[in-house]
Design a protein around this motif. Structure first.
Motif: not given
Length: 146
Positions: A87-110
């Protein structure tokens, strides 16, 4: 005598013409980490010990230790790569956040699938926001380009 089209090699005396090097840090065989040291490095990284302190520990254990700081940094980088599983760095951060119970809000470009904004919040922070919704502090200046 060995020959080739462009060069010739003559060995007049097959003995070394210099003393053995005192510092063996540049020799790959002497500078490698033993299996026990690799396991200790992994354990130290799990508790976030900086590489310079890992090297200091190895040198205190063995005064003649020829391991360089670059070797420690390379081993730490390999441990991180193995943990990320491609995984790249951003994918790793999102994966670890989900594993550890953090709430993640993300928004893609239009018009694209490019990640625009990410908010990662610890559950306690969400609960505090719900209790005191009139006070909100956000750090949005992490690694800004200058």
């Amino acid at each position: 005598m060995a020959t080739s089209e462009n060069w010739q090699l003559f060995v007049h005396n097959g003995r070394h013409n210099h003393k053995i090097a005192v510092y063996s840090h540049n020799h790959a065989q002497a500078a490698r980490l033993m299996e026990e040291q690799l396991q200790q490095t992994e354990q130290f990284r799990k508790i976030h010990v900086p590489p310079r302190n890992i090297l200091r520990f190895f040198r205190e254990q063995d005064v003649g230790c020829a391991v360089s700081s670059q070797k420690i940094y390379n081993v730490v980088a390999k441990i991180k790569r193995d943990r990320m599983q491609g995984r790249n760095t951003v994918e790793e951060v999102l994966c670890l956040s989900a594993e550890r119970g953090y709430t993640v809000f993300d928004r893609n470009g239009e018009d694209s699938n490019v990640l625009g904004d990410v908010v990662v919040a610890y559950p306690t922070s969400i609960a505090m926001l719900r209790m005191w919704s009139y006070v909100l502090i956000m750090d949005t200046t992490y690694k800004i380009n200058k």
